[in-house]
Design a protein around this motif. Structure first.
Motif, PDB file in Angstrom:
ATOM      1  N   GLY A  77       0.835  -1.194   0.000  1.00 53.93           N
ATOM      2  CA  GLY A  77       0.000   0.000   0.000  1.00 53.93           C
ATOM      3  C   GLY A  77       0.868   1.241   0.000  1.00 53.93           C
ATOM      4  O   GLY A  77       1.805   1.327   0.795  1.00 53.93           O
ATOM      5  N   MET A 124       4.146  -1.232   3.748  1.00 49.00           N
ATOM      6  CA  MET A 124       3.280  -0.064   4.004  1.00 49.00           C
ATOM      7  C   MET A 124       4.133   1.171   3.760  1.00 49.00           C
ATOM      8  O   MET A 124       5.033   1.473   4.551  1.00 49.00           O
ATOM      9  N   VAL A 125       3.867   1.835   2.659  1.00 52.32           N
ATOM     10  CA  VAL A 125       4.767   2.897   2.190  1.00 52.32           C
ATOM     11  C   VAL A 125       4.129   4.245   2.495  1.00 52.32           C
ATOM     12  O   VAL A 125       3.182   4.662   1.820  1.00 52.32           O
ATOM     13  N   THR A 126       4.647   4.903   3.523  1.00 52.94           N
ATOM     14  CA  THR A 126       4.037   6.143   4.000  1.00 52.94           C
ATOM     15  C   THR A 126       4.932   7.354   3.786  1.00 52.94           C
ATOM     16  O   THR A 126       4.553   8.458   4.142  1.00 52.94           O
ATOM     17  N   ARG A 127       6.129   7.124   3.246  1.00 52.41           N
ATOM     18  CA  ARG A 127       7.006   8.260   2.936  1.00 52.41           C
ATOM     19  C   ARG A 127       7.672   7.999   1.579  1.00 52.41           C
ATOM     20  O   ARG A 127       7.601   6.894   1.046  1.00 52.41           O
ATOM     21  N   PHE A 184      10.628   7.262  -1.080  1.00 53.70           N
ATOM     22  CA  PHE A 184      11.870   6.485  -1.113  1.00 53.70           C
ATOM     23  C   PHE A 184      12.597   6.840  -2.401  1.00 53.70           C
ATOM     24  O   PHE A 184      12.500   6.110  -3.394  1.00 53.70           O
ATOM     25  N   TYR A 217      13.143  -2.404   0.261  1.00 53.97           N
ATOM     26  CA  TYR A 217      12.460  -1.908   1.451  1.00 53.97           C
ATOM     27  C   TYR A 217      11.337  -2.860   1.847  1.00 53.97           C
ATOM     28  O   TYR A 217      10.709  -3.480   0.994  1.00 53.97           O
ATOM     29  N   MET A 223      -4.071   1.004   5.775  1.00 56.08           N
ATOM     30  CA  MET A 223      -3.649  -0.344   6.153  1.00 56.08           C
ATOM     31  C   MET A 223      -3.897  -0.645   7.629  1.00 56.08           C
ATOM     32  O   MET A 223      -3.316  -1.600   8.160  1.00 56.08           O
ATOM     33  N   ILE A 231       3.328  -1.231  10.377  1.00 56.77           N
ATOM     34  CA  ILE A 231       4.743  -0.874  10.476  1.00 56.77           C
ATOM     35  C   ILE A 231       5.147  -0.236   9.157  1.00 56.77           C
ATOM     36  O   ILE A 231       5.099  -0.918   8.125  1.00 56.77           O
ATOM     37  N   ALA A 241       7.338   1.042   6.005  1.00 61.29           N
ATOM     38  CA  ALA A 241       8.471   0.410   5.315  1.00 61.29           C
ATOM     39  C   ALA A 241       9.797   1.067   5.686  1.00 61.29           C
ATOM     40  O   ALA A 241       9.866   2.274   5.930  1.00 61.29           O
ATOM     41  N   MET A 242      10.825   0.261   5.706  1.00 59.25           N
ATOM     42  CA  MET A 242      12.198   0.701   6.020  1.00 59.25           C
ATOM     43  C   MET A 242      13.142  -0.198   5.208  1.00 59.25           C
ATOM     44  O   MET A 242      12.696  -1.196   4.622  1.00 59.25           O
ATOM     45  N   PRO A 243      14.432   0.151   5.171  1.00 56.96           N
ATOM     46  CA  PRO A 243      15.347  -0.738   4.443  1.00 56.96           C
ATOM     47  C   PRO A 243      15.226  -2.182   4.940  1.00 56.96           C
ATOM     48  O   PRO A 243      15.119  -2.419   6.152  1.00 56.96           O
ATOM     49  N   SER A 244      15.258  -3.131   4.027  1.00 58.34           N
ATOM     50  CA  SER A 244      14.921  -4.508   4.383  1.00 58.34           C
ATOM     51  C   SER A 244      15.857  -5.106   5.426  1.00 58.34           C
ATOM     52  O   SER A 244      15.419  -5.880   6.285  1.00 58.34           O
TER      53      SER A 244
END
Lengths: 348, 348, 348
Positions: free
Chosen positions: B271, B289-292, B294, B300, C287, C304, C306-309
């Motif tokens: 999302g 969950m992509v809220t910012r 990249f 990610y 979400m 949560i 997303a952040m670097p994997s």
């Protein structure tokens, strides 16, 4: 449909207590029932409604039947008996064989005379449609598709080339079965489609919800077992296999080549990676993120339930440092241990 | 389709080892292959199947070719070569130009004589359909839509007014391109629709999955780049832009005005919030969950993978207090530091 | 459509500053506007574009109007005024009553002479279609369906038997309203369908997005209140109730019997369990995983980001032991407390 309670009891194989001459015309909830209604008590927490219902008759377990004020059908499984009674009181229209004049049917298609092809549906070459099948309005039945006896395509269902549907299926509007799945080879930065030459094969008594998609196999087939029930908006990737009687709730997606066993329940909005093995009697709660195989029976979950946003923001910020926090705790434990040794304090 | 291995090698530009007179009729997996099958070895972990396959020929890298028992096509990219071979062995039917008599075509639509308009499709005013395009059964082609050469609408595709589709597109059943997106102004408690006057514009070689939706732009266009591949059940909001060769898996949703770069891969059920900037070569794993934004290339992720429910419940209960837990650890660290100073213990 | 700024001001009830004779033909963003464009400033962060715009006129608040170089329409709510102006400049084609000859209409259906039934649509027995309603191409209107005045079914909408749609609805392609929901009783390992005899009932001014599904009630109705706006790919289960003016973004799923209040906003890809009570003025971010009732107004979240994997993997691994970590911290606190008492250190 109007039926006497006595006749209904006989057709359901349920034992009757009270006046068998009561005439019933519909099913209803205890709180909305009228004297021509049949109702039931499933969940004991609604037992208080039993005394006040206006239902002509209620389906109850033997234990609950003791306390009922009116006529009762006794059943070990009131909800199941209610489902069957509802089908008797609210029957589907019988299927009348024929082809609506506005349908476009290829001359090589084989349509049983007892099957119905609805208005503005398309039936392509060499499709086979079994006895008593119902193809509602605006469906597309691709080349070589086979539909089993008494299956029902409500309206606007698309069965792509080669799809096989068993007997007594129920397919809802917007369902797309057997489209070519998401398979590509990389050519530098470009994607080149891998032709998908398998089929989608559905067993008997399968149900497919509205706007749900089942992709055909890449090589070999996608297989949906007997009695599988899929809700709306579900994505089933190529070469997925789903065992008999597994039920999946809306918005779930199953990636390619994952195999799911029998008698599983998968709640809504679950996501499964590809090439997994899910055993029999495995159950996932809603929005579970399934990234590994779960061969053993059990109940599995994931996700963070909603909370006030301010609270969530604080906790999420800490989650980003959870690994560091764990290391800090480990460091603290080491310090304490050292200090205890130094000061001569033991743990016990 | 039957072809000799020699001819297939020539058409694929692959070098041949072994008997070029072998006749092939289909592609198959190593384990299911028959002597008229062409197979391939992609993943080295299946190398053990090579010795036992009944395939007439196998596509292999030069290194693997050393160990093959039978005929081989040598390729640097066996999967890509296999995809191309599969298209040769399993060709689509050629498109025969014409309009099915049951289609409803506006007299102002311009349809190339080599394009096909299938049964029960609707083509509205001023639509333009290019050479070799295939419009399958029950499609709706809105006013002023343009479809490029050799594009294929499998069946039941809806292209709303003004939509532009490039060449060689593949659009699957249930796709809805160019509907008016979700734009409203608030009038007290009521929502008032903002007319959406942009378009949805798809480049060349685009693929759109079953029941996937691409909304038109509010003002200005929604843009899907060349070679973009969208799986099933994807939602693309108004004014989203997706760069060339980006691929998105099923059930993902991209909110309005987000821009995604080239050569990205976005896994299933991701999302994305609106108005984000996602760079080139950005990859998201499933359910992220992509809220910012990249902007940088990379991989990610987010989400909590499934675990036994009892374990999950305990951990989730603690997550609600993670901020507090972090504060407690900080407090402990301060206490330890004070105690060490008091008792004369240094950290090193 | 061409209109003078003066006339537009009058129709919008907005006060005009500057040359009322300017001719406008379209709406545009400040940065893309031409002298025949009407634009607006919604978000103050774009105020810098005001000085450079080529727009013939701009809708502004009184405060911003001071700084405008050209003609202005003054409004307390520029975005709302812009939405209304856009509808004037970009009107829908008026609905011309009639039935396309390719539509299949049951003789018992009652269609207002001012309503339009488009090509290849099906209208079944006893359906009622109100004045000024527009049924686009390839729709299916089931038996006994009622559609209110001036409602618009863009194309390929399916309304199953008994569905009720209020006035001024806007229903997008692929929407499926009133299918039989996901209700089964267990018969050993088999699922037996519970007939769904309720309806789906939509109020006035409702909007339903592309490929969105609203299931009919099992017993009793599924109810969508006045002014509710649903985006694409939303699943609404049986017997859900949604209060007036609630808006829901794409890919969200609401499970059966959940009740949502008025004036809520629910972002994309939210999942709600069944049988919940969500109050008025409740807002969920994207979400969110909603597993309990939220009766109180407020903003709620989960998930949560997303952040670097690599970072995500480390943190997720720790999350699996968060309960244990919390216990370890508790143990540390107890140790520290004991040590402080032993060494005579107080907390303050």
């Amino acid at each position: 449909m109007e039926i006497s309670l006595k006749e209904l009891a006989a057709r359901l194989g349920a034992s009757l207590r009270g006046d068998g001459e009561i005439r019933l015309t519909r099913v209803a909830q205890l709180t909305d029932a009228t004297p021509d209604s049949l109702s039931f008590l499933g969940d004991p927490k609604y037992r208080r409604h039993l005394a006040e219902t206006h239902a002509g008759a209620v389906i109850l377990t033997a234990a609950d039947a003791e306390h009922a004020p009116g006529a009762v059908l006794v059943s070990d499984n009131p909800y199941l008996t209610f489902a069957r009674a509802a089908r008797i009181l609210h029957p589907r229209d019988p299927v009348v064989g024929g082809v609506h004049p506005s349908a476009v049917v290829d001359p090589t298609a084989r349509i049983d005379p007892s099957a119905w092809i609805g208005p503005l549906s398309v039936v392509e070459a060499e499709a086979e449609i079994g006895p008593g099948a119902f193809v509602g309005p605006s469906c597309v039945i691709g080349r070589g598709v086979r539909i089993g006896a008494e299956s029902r395509l409500v309206a606007r269902v698309t069965l792509c080339e080669g799809t096989v549907v068993g007997a007594r299926a129920l397919l809802h509007p917007g369902a797309v079965i057997g489209r070519e799945g998401f398979g590509f080879a990389k050519d530098g930065e470009r994607w080149e489609r891998l032709p998908q030459i398998g089929r989608a094969v559905l067993g008997d008594d399968v149900e497919i919800g509205a706007n749900t998609s089942v992709d055909r196999g890449a090589i070999g087939d996608t297989r949906i077992g007997d009695g599988v029930k899929l809700d709306n908006h579900i994505q089933i990737g190529h070469n997925v296999e789903i065992g008999d009687n597994t039920a999946i709730a809306a918005n779930t997606g199953i990636s390619g080549s994952t195999r799911i066993g029998r008698n599983c329940t998968i709640a809504g909005a679950v996501g499964m990676a590809g090439h997994l093995e899910i055993g029999d009697h495995v159950h996932f709660t809603g929005m579970a993120m399934v990234t590994r195989s779960f061969p053993e029976p059990g109940l599995y979950s994931s996700g963070i339930p909603a909370m006030p946003s301010a609270e969530w923001r604080r906790n999420v910020a800490r989650f980003r440092h959870l690994d560091e926090l764990t290391r800090r705790v480990k460091q603290l434990e080491a310090s304490i241990k050292t200090m205890k040794q130094t000061t001569g304090q033991g743990d016990c």
